[in-house]
Write a protein that holds these residues in place. Sequence first.
Motif, PDB file in Angstrom:
ATOM      1  N   THR A   1      41.669 -38.134 126.299  1.00 60.85           N
ATOM      2  CA  THR A   1      41.854 -38.147 125.038  1.00 60.85           C
ATOM      3  C   THR A   1      42.403 -39.852 124.976  1.00 60.85           C
ATOM      4  OG1 THR A   1      42.307 -36.044 124.626  1.00 60.85           O
ATOM      5  CG2 THR A   1      43.368 -37.514 123.091  1.00 60.85           C
ATOM      6  N   ILE A   2      43.542 -39.888 125.812  1.00 66.13           N
ATOM      7  CA  ILE A   2      44.040 -41.304 125.528  1.00 66.13           C
ATOM      8  C   ILE A   2      43.041 -42.337 125.765  1.00 66.13           C
ATOM      9  CG2 ILE A   2      45.632 -43.036 126.622  1.00 66.13           C
ATOM     10  CD1 ILE A   2      47.622 -40.590 126.867  1.00 66.13           C
TER      11      ILE A   2
ATOM     12  N   LYS B   1      63.482 -32.830 118.086  1.00 63.77           N
ATOM     13  CA  LYS B   1      62.837 -34.013 117.532  1.00 63.77           C
ATOM     14  C   LYS B   1      61.168 -34.131 118.147  1.00 63.77           C
ATOM     15  CE  LYS B   1      66.476 -37.581 116.960  1.00 63.77           C
ATOM     16  NZ  LYS B   1      66.382 -38.974 117.045  1.00 63.77           N
ATOM     17  N   GLY B   2      60.923 -33.542 118.990  1.00 66.27           N
ATOM     18  CA  GLY B   2      59.455 -33.840 119.631  1.00 66.27           C
ATOM     19  C   GLY B   2      59.486 -35.042 120.372  1.00 66.27           C
ATOM     20  N   GLU B   3      58.425 -35.403 121.155  1.00 69.51           N
ATOM     21  CA  GLU B   3      58.485 -36.723 121.828  1.00 69.51           C
ATOM     22  C   GLU B   3      57.223 -37.085 121.555  1.00 69.51           C
ATOM     23  OE1 GLU B   3      58.956 -38.111 126.437  1.00 69.51           O
ATOM     24  OE2 GLU B   3      58.728 -35.830 126.140  1.00 69.51           O
ATOM     25  N   ILE B   4      57.078 -38.436 121.354  1.00 69.05           N
ATOM     26  CA  ILE B   4      55.955 -39.303 121.339  1.00 69.05           C
ATOM     27  C   ILE B   4      55.279 -39.844 122.697  1.00 69.05           C
ATOM     28  CG2 ILE B   4      54.731 -41.451 120.510  1.00 69.05           C
ATOM     29  CD1 ILE B   4      56.481 -41.216 118.014  1.00 69.05           C
ATOM     30  N   LEU B   5      53.954 -39.325 123.205  1.00 72.40           N
ATOM     31  CA  LEU B   5      53.794 -40.016 124.489  1.00 72.40           C
ATOM     32  C   LEU B   5      52.747 -40.900 124.166  1.00 72.40           C
ATOM     33  CD1 LEU B   5      52.843 -36.224 125.628  1.00 72.40           C
ATOM     34  CD2 LEU B   5      54.840 -37.821 126.365  1.00 72.40           C
ATOM     35  N   ALA B   6      52.007 -41.072 123.272  1.00 73.17           N
ATOM     36  CA  ALA B   6      51.150 -42.145 123.065  1.00 73.17           C
ATOM     37  C   ALA B   6      50.993 -42.506 121.550  1.00 73.17           C
ATOM     38  CB  ALA B   6      49.823 -42.216 123.665  1.00 73.17           C
ATOM     39  N   SER B   7      51.103 -43.599 121.236  1.00 72.12           N
ATOM     40  CA  SER B   7      50.829 -43.999 119.617  1.00 72.12           C
ATOM     41  C   SER B   7      50.077 -45.364 119.266  1.00 72.12           C
ATOM     42  CB  SER B   7      52.156 -43.911 118.978  1.00 72.12           C
ATOM     43  OG  SER B   7      52.140 -44.062 117.611  1.00 72.12           O
ATOM     44  N   GLU B   8      48.997 -45.680 118.780  1.00 69.74           N
ATOM     45  CA  GLU B   8      48.525 -46.607 118.510  1.00 69.74           C
ATOM     46  C   GLU B   8      47.960 -46.923 116.804  1.00 69.74           C
ATOM     47  OE1 GLU B   8      48.217 -49.221 120.362  1.00 69.74           O
ATOM     48  OE2 GLU B   8      48.997 -48.414 121.962  1.00 69.74           O
TER      49      GLU B   8
ATOM     50  N   GLY C   1      37.996 -50.584 121.434  1.00 69.12           N
ATOM     51  CA  GLY C   1      37.451 -51.608 122.158  1.00 69.12           C
ATOM     52  C   GLY C   1      38.622 -52.226 123.163  1.00 69.12           C
ATOM     53  N   MET C   2      39.457 -51.398 123.464  1.00 63.71           N
ATOM     54  CA  MET C   2      40.407 -51.768 124.446  1.00 63.71           C
ATOM     55  C   MET C   2      40.575 -50.838 125.658  1.00 63.71           C
ATOM     56  SD  MET C   2      43.735 -52.471 121.882  1.00 63.71           S
ATOM     57  CE  MET C   2      43.700 -51.015 121.123  1.00 63.71           C
ATOM     58  N   LEU C   3      41.384 -51.267 126.835  1.00 62.06           N
ATOM     59  CA  LEU C   3      41.623 -50.378 127.863  1.00 62.06           C
ATOM     60  C   LEU C   3      43.030 -49.998 127.748  1.00 62.06           C
ATOM     61  CD1 LEU C   3      39.787 -52.753 130.756  1.00 62.06           C
ATOM     62  CD2 LEU C   3      39.119 -50.643 129.603  1.00 62.06           C
ATOM     63  N   PRO C   4      43.142 -48.501 128.092  1.00 61.74           N
ATOM     64  CA  PRO C   4      44.827 -48.231 128.068  1.00 61.74           C
ATOM     65  C   PRO C   4      45.484 -49.185 128.872  1.00 61.74           C
ATOM     66  CG  PRO C   4      43.405 -46.378 128.785  1.00 61.74           C
ATOM     67  CD  PRO C   4      42.241 -47.710 128.370  1.00 61.74           C
ATOM     68  N   VAL C   5      46.648 -49.619 128.228  1.00 60.06           N
ATOM     69  CA  VAL C   5      47.739 -50.452 129.234  1.00 60.06           C
ATOM     70  C   VAL C   5      48.766 -49.630 129.529  1.00 60.06           C
ATOM     71  CG1 VAL C   5      46.812 -52.577 128.032  1.00 60.06           C
ATOM     72  CG2 VAL C   5      48.656 -51.416 126.959  1.00 60.06           C
TER      73      VAL C   5
ATOM     74  N   SER D   1      42.199 -49.709 109.591  1.00 58.31           N
ATOM     75  CA  SER D   1      42.830 -48.898 110.797  1.00 58.31           C
ATOM     76  C   SER D   1      42.649 -47.436 110.784  1.00 58.31           C
ATOM     77  CB  SER D   1      44.180 -49.496 111.062  1.00 58.31           C
ATOM     78  OG  SER D   1      45.005 -48.852 110.055  1.00 58.31           O
ATOM     79  N   ASN D   2      42.755 -46.974 112.197  1.00 60.55           N
ATOM     80  CA  ASN D   2      42.565 -45.404 112.179  1.00 60.55           C
ATOM     81  C   ASN D   2      43.662 -45.106 113.469  1.00 60.55           C
ATOM     82  OD1 ASN D   2      39.490 -46.676 111.752  1.00 60.55           O
ATOM     83  ND2 ASN D   2      39.792 -44.319 111.028  1.00 60.55           N
ATOM     84  N   PRO D   3      44.856 -45.137 112.799  1.00 59.15           N
ATOM     85  CA  PRO D   3      46.198 -44.519 113.862  1.00 59.15           C
ATOM     86  C   PRO D   3      46.015 -43.287 114.202  1.00 59.15           C
ATOM     87  CG  PRO D   3      46.908 -44.757 111.346  1.00 59.15           C
ATOM     88  CD  PRO D   3      45.321 -45.230 111.461  1.00 59.15           C
ATOM     89  N   TRP D   4      46.656 -43.221 115.393  1.00 62.60           N
ATOM     90  CA  TRP D   4      46.879 -41.872 116.109  1.00 62.60           C
ATOM     91  C   TRP D   4      47.842 -41.778 117.097  1.00 62.60           C
ATOM     92  CZ3 TRP D   4      46.847 -41.749 121.401  1.00 62.60           C
ATOM     93  CH2 TRP D   4      46.259 -42.796 122.273  1.00 62.60           C
ATOM     94  N   PHE D   5      48.354 -40.725 117.135  1.00 60.94           N
ATOM     95  CA  PHE D   5      49.572 -40.478 118.188  1.00 60.94           C
ATOM     96  C   PHE D   5      49.417 -39.238 118.803  1.00 60.94           C
ATOM     97  CE2 PHE D   5      51.351 -38.954 114.399  1.00 60.94           C
ATOM     98  CZ  PHE D   5      52.512 -38.028 114.764  1.00 60.94           C
ATOM     99  N   ILE D   6      50.165 -38.815 120.147  1.00 59.81           N
ATOM    100  CA  ILE D   6      49.906 -37.790 120.858  1.00 59.81           C
ATOM    101  C   ILE D   6      51.369 -37.489 121.039  1.00 59.81           C
ATOM    102  CG2 ILE D   6      49.582 -36.817 122.821  1.00 59.81           C
ATOM    103  CD1 ILE D   6      47.082 -38.443 123.185  1.00 59.81           C
TER     104      ILE D   6
END
Length: 152
Positions: free
Chosen positions: A58-59, A29-36, A67-71, A129-134
């Motif tokens: 990158t994150i 399946k692969g694994e999502i590490l980050a998605s926003e 305009g956010m900090l990674p949580v 919106s400009n979605p992205w995921f790793i």
Amino acid sequence: MNKLLMLLLALIMSCTNASSQKSGDMQKKGEILASESQGGAEKAGFRMLKDQAELKSTITENFGRAGMLPVMEIPVFQKDKKFVLYNLGTFNSGEHKVSEIRSISVKDNVLFVEIPEYQSGGMEIQVMSNPWFIFSVPSNFQFTSVELKYSK
């Protein structure tokens, strides 16, 4: 109140541990590490991440654009996997955050990533919106491009 907070934290931690134990399933399946849903590039495309420093920058960079900090906790870079940043492009409205990878496959040097199809809820506030995921794939996958496949 503290007991409720501790229970919630324990539940979250148990879910995190359970998902990391399915290594055989992740190979398919692969694994999502980050998605926003915010912070990605305006045009769709992908980039391979080379090491832990690039993964971290990158994150933090993508959260910074929004305009956010990674949580989130920065994932650990693993040598037996390839890490891919995928920008979905710009959308007018709706929630386009990728929450699941159903399957991955490679054919003719193209990595096909199957994700759930986006369903609009009808009348929505028009927000850009400009979605992205790793995500990660096995290191033996050889590809030169990435294509998303949407499924119901």
